[in-house]
Scaffold this active site. Structure first.
Site: not given
Ligand code: UDP
Length: 324
Positions: A72-73, A140, A11, A32, A283, A169
């Site tokens: 980025f990999a 991660y 992406y 890859n 988390g 994000n």
């Molecule tokens: N989130 C959500 N529903 C979903 C996917 C994500 O409410 O189906 C929430 C997630 O808990 C976080 C925010 O959206 O608070 C952004 O999540 P994403 O996975 O896009 O990015 P992250 O912040 O985890 O890198």
């Protein structure tokens, strides 16, 4: 002289690859294709290969005179990193060491590295500045922080110049609609809400509505991938000017809640869809918002697409018309 884009079929990597070509750089995309898409490599030369295989990296460096590397990999599923840390430490750390070894052998000493706000863990306050403590709360984030430390040591010992870019994000898509965000499996909020809007999913689940935030849902800092592309080129120029290296937070300093993202998608698409209020996802920090003051000051970066509706509109255009 060429630029190697490791993970350039993914992406963020594919958007930076496009921008590098627009700026007149010759690129070689090394990927890859485990998570990357061959169709996303529309610019430069494609070399299929794996950073786990030193000989494959060596072959690319022998065939081209590589001046700088964008890396980025990496695997980036936080939940999976908790259940399969071995996979993450090997791919994200050990394979990066393979890359650095070959770069060193060939005298290539410029690296732009994709790091993450996940290296900060649960921040004590927002917006997060670069000098705040880095205490990742999942493997991660720890793999990325480990590479950051390695780069510091390589800089001191071997003169490796590196720009460490800690993304908040990443969101949106190329405004020409040629490439966009597509993960299999998809776990990211914006593509999932768009799936709900287009009827590909029954609903969108909001993970947690009891956080200590204005509307109870998690707050994140969404940064348009085109703004990320712009700052990557600036980071390359910064290294080309001879700077030894530095680290930067890349966000908009604008916090947007999950519920606000859902409202934005409804506004932009004009579609109604079911929204299910669900339990928290394990988390997830309540608020992650980054200060971009340092990147603005040092790199002269000015994000252009701060508004969530613009980010969502570009993502929607891609989602409706293309996809891979
Ligand atoms: N989130 C959500 N529903 C979903 C996917 C994500 O409410 O189906 C929430 C997630 O808990 C976080 C925010 O959206 O608070 C952004 O999540 P994403 O996975 O896009 O990015 P992250 O912040 O985890 O890198």
């Amino acid at each position: 002289m060429a630029i190697l884009v490791c993970g350039g079929a993914g992406y963020i990597g594919s958007h930076i690859n496009k921008q590098l070509n627009r700026e007149g750089y010759e690129t070689i995309v090394f990927d890859n294709l485990v998570y990357g898409h061959r169709e996303a490599v529309k610019w430069g030369t494609f070399a299929e290969g794996d950073l786990a295989d030193e000989a494959e990296i060596e072959a690319v460096f022998s065939a081209h005179e590589i001046d700088a590397v964008f890396h980025f990999a990496a695997y980036a599923y936080v939940g999976e990193s908790v259940t399969e840390p071995e996979k993450y430490y090997y791919n994200n750390v050990v394979n990066t060491l393979n890359l650095l070894k070959v770069m060193k052998r060939h005298g290539c000493n410029k690296l732009i590295f994709s790091s993450t706000c996940a290296t900060y863990g649960e921040p004590k306050k927002v917006p997060i500045t670069e000098d705040m403590p880095q205490n990742p709360i999942n493997p991660y984030g720890m793999t990325k922080l480990t590479v950051e430390r390695i780069l510091k040591d390589y800089q001191k010992a071997y003169g490796l110049q590196s720009a460490v870019l800690r993304y908040f994000n990443a969101a949106g898509a190329d405004s020409d609609g040629e490439i966009g965000e597509s993960h299999h499996p998809e776990t990211h909020l914006i593509p999932l809400v768009l799936d709900a809007a287009s009827g590909k999913r029954e609903d969108i689940k909001v993970f947690g509505t009891d956080y200590n935030t204005p509307d109870g849902s998690c707050v994140r800092d969404y940064i348009h991938v085109a703004d990320l592309a712009d700052v990557h080129i600036r980071a390359l120029h910064y290294l080309e000017e001879g700077n030894p290296g530095d680290f930067f937070n890349l966000g908009n300093t604008i916090g947007t809640s999950v519920l606000e993202v859902v409202e934005s998608v409804k506004r932009v698409t004009g579609k109604e869809f079911p929204v299910t209020l669900s339990d928290r996802r394990q988390g997830d920090p309540a608020r992650l918002v980054g200060s971009s003051d340092k990147a603005r000051k040092v790199l002269g970066w000015e994000p252009k697409y701060g508004e969530i509706d613009v980010i969502v509109a570009h993502a929607w255009k891609w989602h409706e018309n293309a996809g891979y």
